[in-house]
Design a protein around this motif. Structure first.
Motif, PDB file in Angstrom:
ATOM      1  N   PRO A 106      16.731  58.620 -37.782  1.00 51.73           N
ATOM      2  CA  PRO A 106      17.771  59.221 -36.946  1.00 51.73           C
ATOM      3  C   PRO A 106      17.412  59.069 -35.477  1.00 51.73           C
ATOM      4  CG  PRO A 106      16.317  60.900 -37.764  1.00 51.73           C
ATOM      5  CD  PRO A 106      15.841  59.607 -38.375  1.00 51.73           C
ATOM      6  N   SER A 107      18.393  59.044 -34.614  1.00 53.93           N
ATOM      7  CA  SER A 107      18.174  58.894 -33.183  1.00 53.93           C
ATOM      8  C   SER A 107      18.919  60.001 -32.451  1.00 53.93           C
ATOM      9  CB  SER A 107      18.650  57.524 -32.706  1.00 53.93           C
ATOM     10  OG  SER A 107      17.984  56.485 -33.408  1.00 53.93           O
ATOM     11  N   SER A 108      18.579  60.190 -31.186  1.00 48.17           N
ATOM     12  CA  SER A 108      19.222  61.258 -30.432  1.00 48.17           C
ATOM     13  C   SER A 108      19.108  61.008 -28.940  1.00 48.17           C
ATOM     14  CB  SER A 108      18.604  62.618 -30.787  1.00 48.17           C
ATOM     15  OG  SER A 108      17.226  62.644 -30.445  1.00 48.17           O
ATOM     16  N   LEU A 109      19.978  61.657 -28.202  1.00 44.62           N
ATOM     17  CA  LEU A 109      19.946  61.654 -26.750  1.00 44.62           C
ATOM     18  C   LEU A 109      19.695  63.078 -26.283  1.00 44.62           C
ATOM     19  CD1 LEU A 109      20.479  60.501 -23.886  1.00 44.62           C
ATOM     20  CD2 LEU A 109      22.914  61.004 -24.278  1.00 44.62           C
ATOM     21  N   THR A 110      18.688  63.246 -25.430  1.00 44.69           N
ATOM     22  CA  THR A 110      18.344  64.560 -24.902  1.00 44.69           C
ATOM     23  C   THR A 110      18.561  64.570 -23.401  1.00 44.69           C
ATOM     24  OG1 THR A 110      16.671  64.926 -26.617  1.00 44.69           O
ATOM     25  CG2 THR A 110      16.518  66.273 -24.648  1.00 44.69           C
ATOM     26  N   ILE A 111      19.274  65.576 -22.912  1.00 45.42           N
ATOM     27  CA  ILE A 111      19.464  65.753 -21.473  1.00 45.42           C
ATOM     28  C   ILE A 111      19.128  67.200 -21.132  1.00 45.42           C
ATOM     29  CG2 ILE A 111      21.180  63.936 -21.174  1.00 45.42           C
ATOM     30  CD1 ILE A 111      23.349  66.039 -21.359  1.00 45.42           C
ATOM     31  N   GLY A 112      18.480  67.398 -19.995  1.00 41.86           N
ATOM     32  CA  GLY A 112      18.086  68.753 -19.620  1.00 41.86           C
ATOM     33  C   GLY A 112      17.943  68.919 -18.124  1.00 41.86           C
ATOM     34  N   TYR A 113      18.056  70.147 -17.672  1.00 33.11           N
ATOM     35  CA  TYR A 113      17.954  70.476 -16.250  1.00 33.11           C
ATOM     36  C   TYR A 113      17.196  71.785 -16.119  1.00 33.11           C
ATOM     37  CZ  TYR A 113      19.476  71.762 -11.490  1.00 33.11           C
ATOM     38  OH  TYR A 113      19.508  72.128 -10.165  1.00 33.11           O
ATOM     39  N   LEU A 114      16.119  71.772 -15.328  1.00 37.65           N
ATOM     40  CA  LEU A 114      15.320  72.968 -15.089  1.00 37.65           C
ATOM     41  C   LEU A 114      15.125  73.164 -13.594  1.00 37.65           C
ATOM     42  CD1 LEU A 114      12.551  72.562 -17.840  1.00 37.65           C
ATOM     43  CD2 LEU A 114      14.543  74.084 -17.907  1.00 37.65           C
ATOM     44  N   ALA A 115      15.358  74.384 -13.120  1.00 37.93           N
ATOM     45  CA  ALA A 115      15.202  74.719 -11.708  1.00 37.93           C
ATOM     46  C   ALA A 115      14.038  75.680 -11.527  1.00 37.93           C
ATOM     47  CB  ALA A 115      16.487  75.336 -11.159  1.00 37.93           C
ATOM     48  N   SER A 116      13.162  75.378 -10.592  1.00 38.35           N
ATOM     49  CA  SER A 116      11.932  76.154 -10.419  1.00 38.35           C
ATOM     50  C   SER A 116      12.165  77.501  -9.747  1.00 38.35           C
ATOM     51  CB  SER A 116      10.912  75.351  -9.614  1.00 38.35           C
ATOM     52  OG  SER A 116      10.613  74.128 -10.258  1.00 38.35           O
ATOM     53  N   ASN A 117      13.168  77.578  -8.868  1.00 43.42           N
ATOM     54  CA  ASN A 117      13.433  78.822  -8.133  1.00 43.42           C
ATOM     55  C   ASN A 117      14.847  79.308  -8.390  1.00 43.42           C
ATOM     56  OD1 ASN A 117      11.677  76.883  -6.009  1.00 43.42           O
ATOM     57  ND2 ASN A 117      10.841  78.938  -6.370  1.00 43.42           N
TER      58      ASN A 117
END
Length: 590
Positions: free
Chosen positions: A378-389
């Motif tokens: 199986p395959s997948s696409l991962t997207i993410g966003y993290l903000a430090s403050n």
């Protein structure tokens, strides 16, 4: 000289322990034949690859899928078991319904009670018995077991009477039941007393239980560690460090999970010295137990995150302490333990440095694809966003204007032996701070891997970074796992002479179940993040990192890991003496 001799004596048991333990186990035991299954416990259990992974390789303990989803408990099952002879046969297998007393081979057919109960059972179908037609409890208590069957028939007849179907019960059957009650009055009284006791205990548990939706998973690490070599060895002493994590795992639907993790620790990294006995500003040799340590065992909430499936998509939301490896596959089995105590010793060997860029609060999605006849599955696409403050409403801060790191990753599996991931991370960094800061935020001195040359950002101007990485894990057999990564980081400063490029790469070989099921022998080598030709920095050598450890599983909840880390050219300067870190780590999971 005496100080160096003492340190050598301290380290010697660690090195000898690894050698002797590995050699003895290799000679005395045949390696078991299969990869450990993913466990439903933290740790406990030890973690499989993250839920975003497109890969098959399973190891033991966790941060994403390796965490348990807390389920509701049903205390009524206790009473049900009592009514099925659990008092006398609690060590037996599960029960199945039967319709005739004659199926109980150890009940004497010549006994009048047998004949009477057989007639009642066949008429009202009221006894649950063992599937192999024998009582497997204590033979001396067979009268109690028989009384339990009688009690079931009494309950069934009372039920028929209470539901206005009492005409189905004949007077003769009532007389038989009365006679059986008199014959087994002592046993019935004892049985009912036990039921009452269990009911009281169940009520007490229901009144005082912690939660029906939350369970506690914990990890405690004790480590004796020291560093040796030149000025570095002279400047540091043997230390005993600890870190504790308590993770409250809450599920509202049985498929989602909310992590509320408390952490405390007193671990700090060693002071690495140059050939002039000056402190090298570097994160080389940082150990996983030193990540997230409060320094004085003060308690903090270091991670608050929620995983929930939305259709075929796995969603991740972080309130604080989120990092990219929470949701993205790192493809580094047996070395990656989410900075826990059952993987590699160092942060470098645990995962690619690309996942150490940024962190904090944000969200991520993993979208599966490539099912059916696709070559990659199986395959997948991962997207993410993290903000430090993300929590700070000040100027140039907050969720969108402060430091952030956005990740995109394609995950592929080729058959059931090979997994590959291609990763891109774009980051924005305010003035000051470090590239591999794990979400330290604006101006933070936090860095968890790599040299000063690869970490230090402009102190006067913001910077942006574009990082590219490839990771892979290959399992040629159930007894061998090979994994590795390479990453390139292009940093563009918004001022003069603020640009630089950094590299990092590593390769690991793990032997699972080496000498004993649950053990792991791991060897990792590579280059911690480094950068060349930066103005104001001294050193253009590659800082190589070599690491070996042997995790010995004492029990399901305790493991001991001796290991050694060898750092060459600390601070990217071959004139500096190599540093050797020896560690004996004990991990308790519950």
């Amino acid at each position: 000289m005496s100080h160096l001799l003492w340190k050598t004596l301290v380290l010697t048991p660690v090195v000898l322990g690894v050698t002797v333990l590995v050699t003895a186990r290799a000679m005395a035991s045949k390696v078991p034949g299969s990869y450990a299954d993913i466990k439903a416990k933290v740790t406990q259990t030890e973690a499989p690859i993250a839920s975003a992974a497109s890969i098959f390789i399973q190891t033991e303990q966790p941060k994403v899928n390796q965490q348990l989803v807390a389920q509701k408990t049903d205390n009524n099952k206790v009473l049900e078991e009592v009514n099925r002879y659990s008092s006398e046969g609690k060590n037996q297998n599960s029960l199945s319904q039967v319709t005739s007393v004659s199926q109980f081979s150890d009940v004497q057919p010549t006994d009048w009670a047998f004949q009477a109960l057989q007639s009642l059972v066949e008429r009202y179908g009221c006894i649950a018995g063992y599937p192999n037609s024998t009582y497997r409890g204590n033979r001396a208590l067979s009268r109690y077991e028989f009384a339990a069957g009688l009690n079931a028939c009494l309950a069934r007849v009372n039920e028929l009477i209470a539901t206005a179907t009492g005409d189905l019960v004949s007077k003769q059957d009532l007389a038989t039941l009365q006679r059986l009650q008199e014959e087994f009055s002592a046993e019935l009284a004892t049985l009912r007393g036990r039921v009452d006791a269990v009911e009281a205990r169940t009520a007490e548990l229901e009144a005082n239980q912690f939660s029906t939706t939350t369970k506690l998973v914990g990890e405690a690490i004790f480590a004796v560690t020291d560093v040796f070599g030149g000025n570095t060895g002279d400047a540091n002493n043997t230390v005993f460090q600890d870190r504790v994590r308590l993770d409250l795992q809450t599920s509202f639907t049985g498929k989602d999970i909310l992590h509320t993790r408390l952490a405390a620790g007193n671990a700090t990294a060693f002071s690495i010295r140059d050939n002039a006995n000056g402190v090298i500003d570097t994160a080389e040799g940082t150990q996983t137990l030193q990540v997230g340590s409060t320094g004085n065992n003060g308690v903090i909430i270091d991670w608050l995150a929620y995983y929930v499936p939305i259709g075929p998509v796995q969603a991740y939301f972080a309130g604080t302490g989120g990092i990219h490896s929470d949701y993205a596959a790192t493809n580094n089995p047996y070395f990656e333990d989410y900075d826990g105590g059952n993987g590699a010793l160092s942060t470098f060997a645990s995962e690619s440095a690309i996942y150490r860029i940024g962190g904090g609060a944000g969200a991520a999605l993993t979208l599966p694809f490539g099912s059916g006849g696709s070559f990659f599955k199986p395959s997948s696409l991962t997207i993410g966003y993290l903000a430090s403050n993300a929590n700070d409403p000040g100027p140039n801060l907050g969720l969108l204007e402060g430091n952030y790191a956005a990740l995109g990753q394609l995950n592929f599996s080729v058959g059931d032996r090979l997994a590959i991931a291609a990763t891109y991370v774009h980051g924005y960094h305010g003035a000051g701070g470090n590239l591999f800061d794990l979400g330290g935020g604006l101006g933070s001195p936090n860095r968890v891997v790599g040299t000063s040359q690869a970490n230090t950002l402009s102190a006067l101007n913001p910077s942006s970074s574009n990082s590219y990485g490839v990771s892979a894990a290959f399992r040629p057999s159930d007894k061998l796992s090979i994994s590795g990564f390479i990453s390139y980081h292009d940093v563009t400063g918004f001022g003069a002479n603020d640009d630089f490029q950094a590299w990092s790469y590593g390769l690991g070989v793990a032997l699972p179940d080496f000498g004993k099921k649950g053990n792991v022998l791991g060897i990792f080598a590579g280059a911690e993040p480094y950068a060349f030709n930066r103005p104001g920095f001294v050193g253009n050598d590659i800082p190589y990192h070599f690491e070996g450890f042997y995790k010995y599983r004492v029990s399901d909840n305790v493991s001991i890991t001796p290991g050694v880390i060898w750092l060459t050219s600390p601070g990217q300067n071959s004139d500096n003496d190599d540093a050797f870190i020896g560690t004996l780590r004990t991990t308790f999971t519950f």
